[in-house]
Write a protein that holds these residues in place. Sequence first.
Motif, PDB file in Angstrom:
ATOM      1  N   ALA A 120      25.534  34.894  43.210  1.00  0.00           N
ATOM      2  CA  ALA A 120      25.585  33.562  42.581  1.00  0.00           C
ATOM      3  C   ALA A 120      24.815  33.570  41.261  1.00  0.00           C
ATOM      4  O   ALA A 120      25.277  33.003  40.263  1.00  0.00           O
ATOM      5  CB  ALA A 120      25.021  32.509  43.528  1.00  0.00           C
ATOM      6  N   LYS A 121      23.663  34.213  41.258  1.00  0.00           N
ATOM      7  CA  LYS A 121      22.873  34.305  40.021  1.00  0.00           C
ATOM      8  C   LYS A 121      23.647  35.060  38.952  1.00  0.00           C
ATOM      9  O   LYS A 121      23.773  34.591  37.811  1.00  0.00           O
ATOM     10  CB  LYS A 121      21.539  35.016  40.295  1.00  0.00           C
ATOM     11  N   ASN A 122      24.201  36.213  39.323  1.00  0.00           N
ATOM     12  CA  ASN A 122      24.932  37.024  38.349  1.00  0.00           C
ATOM     13  C   ASN A 122      26.194  36.316  37.861  1.00  0.00           C
ATOM     14  O   ASN A 122      26.538  36.411  36.683  1.00  0.00           O
ATOM     15  CB  ASN A 122      25.275  38.384  38.952  1.00  0.00           C
ATOM     16  N   SER A 123      26.859  35.609  38.737  1.00  0.00           N
ATOM     17  CA  SER A 123      28.059  34.859  38.331  1.00  0.00           C
ATOM     18  C   SER A 123      27.704  33.736  37.372  1.00  0.00           C
ATOM     19  O   SER A 123      28.444  33.464  36.417  1.00  0.00           O
ATOM     20  CB  SER A 123      28.764  34.285  39.559  1.00  0.00           C
ATOM     21  N   THR A 124      26.590  33.082  37.621  1.00  0.00           N
ATOM     22  CA  THR A 124      26.128  32.013  36.731  1.00  0.00           C
ATOM     23  C   THR A 124      25.844  32.573  35.340  1.00  0.00           C
ATOM     24  O   THR A 124      26.264  31.996  34.323  1.00  0.00           O
ATOM     25  CB  THR A 124      24.872  31.337  37.313  1.00  0.00           C
ATOM     26  N   ALA A 160      28.585  27.710  46.412  1.00  0.00           N
ATOM     27  CA  ALA A 160      29.079  28.592  47.480  1.00  0.00           C
ATOM     28  C   ALA A 160      27.909  29.256  48.198  1.00  0.00           C
ATOM     29  O   ALA A 160      27.902  29.360  49.432  1.00  0.00           O
ATOM     30  CB  ALA A 160      30.012  29.640  46.893  1.00  0.00           C
ATOM     31  N   ALA A 161      26.916  29.682  47.446  1.00  0.00           N
ATOM     32  CA  ALA A 161      25.744  30.317  48.055  1.00  0.00           C
ATOM     33  C   ALA A 161      24.956  29.313  48.892  1.00  0.00           C
ATOM     34  O   ALA A 161      24.437  29.656  49.966  1.00  0.00           O
ATOM     35  CB  ALA A 161      24.855  30.928  46.974  1.00  0.00           C
ATOM     36  N   LYS A 166      23.151  27.257  54.261  1.00  0.00           N
ATOM     37  CA  LYS A 166      23.185  26.208  55.288  1.00  0.00           C
ATOM     38  C   LYS A 166      23.751  26.746  56.596  1.00  0.00           C
ATOM     39  O   LYS A 166      23.246  26.431  57.678  1.00  0.00           O
ATOM     40  CB  LYS A 166      24.010  25.018  54.796  1.00  0.00           C
ATOM     41  N   ASN A 167      24.792  27.553  56.501  1.00  0.00           N
ATOM     42  CA  ASN A 167      25.368  28.168  57.699  1.00  0.00           C
ATOM     43  C   ASN A 167      24.370  29.070  58.394  1.00  0.00           C
ATOM     44  O   ASN A 167      24.227  29.035  59.625  1.00  0.00           O
ATOM     45  CB  ASN A 167      26.597  29.008  57.321  1.00  0.00           C
ATOM     46  N   GLU A 168      23.701  29.900  57.627  1.00  0.00           N
ATOM     47  CA  GLU A 168      22.760  30.856  58.213  1.00  0.00           C
ATOM     48  C   GLU A 168      21.575  30.150  58.856  1.00  0.00           C
ATOM     49  O   GLU A 168      21.122  30.538  59.924  1.00  0.00           O
ATOM     50  CB  GLU A 168      22.284  31.858  57.157  1.00  0.00           C
TER      51      GLU A 168
END
Length: 173
Positions: A120-124, A160-161, A166-168
Amino acid sequence: MDYTRIIELASYTLPAIVTGFVAYSFFELHIKNNDKKRAFLLNREYQKQSLPIRLQAYERMTLYLERINLTKLLIRIAPISNEKHDYENFVIDQIEQEFEHNLTQQIYMSDECWTIITTAKNSTIQIIRKAAMSDRVDSADKLREKILNDLLEKQSPSNAALGYIKNEVSELW
């Protein structure tokens, strides 16, 4: 006479051997159950102590993902100059500094969760760099505008992350 003596000896020895075998099996089972009980109690105590720390790590990474959410990030960080590359580098530096500040949280998370956060960081960062490469973007304000317009079409990587975190966390209960 030897034959009766052997039968007599066997009639005394055989029950003793069976009793010894049953006693051995019982004590072995008892010891295994005690070991399992001790392991269970130690594991429960460990979880009681580590759960708050793990939850705190998930909270910190949730805060990180909220902070690098491009919509909030661009509103929070004003351009330092009108130059688009200065603003691009400044925003990316903010993302990287915040990430480095939270690096230690990875030891409390699953490898998959940490990989998703890093992605997520790299995509941002990639979204910021891609927007800065556009020929239509010639100032910091236009860079902000371009990134925000691009986000209208697709979801921010940090969202998405956040869903994965939240799921975990829900699986910890």
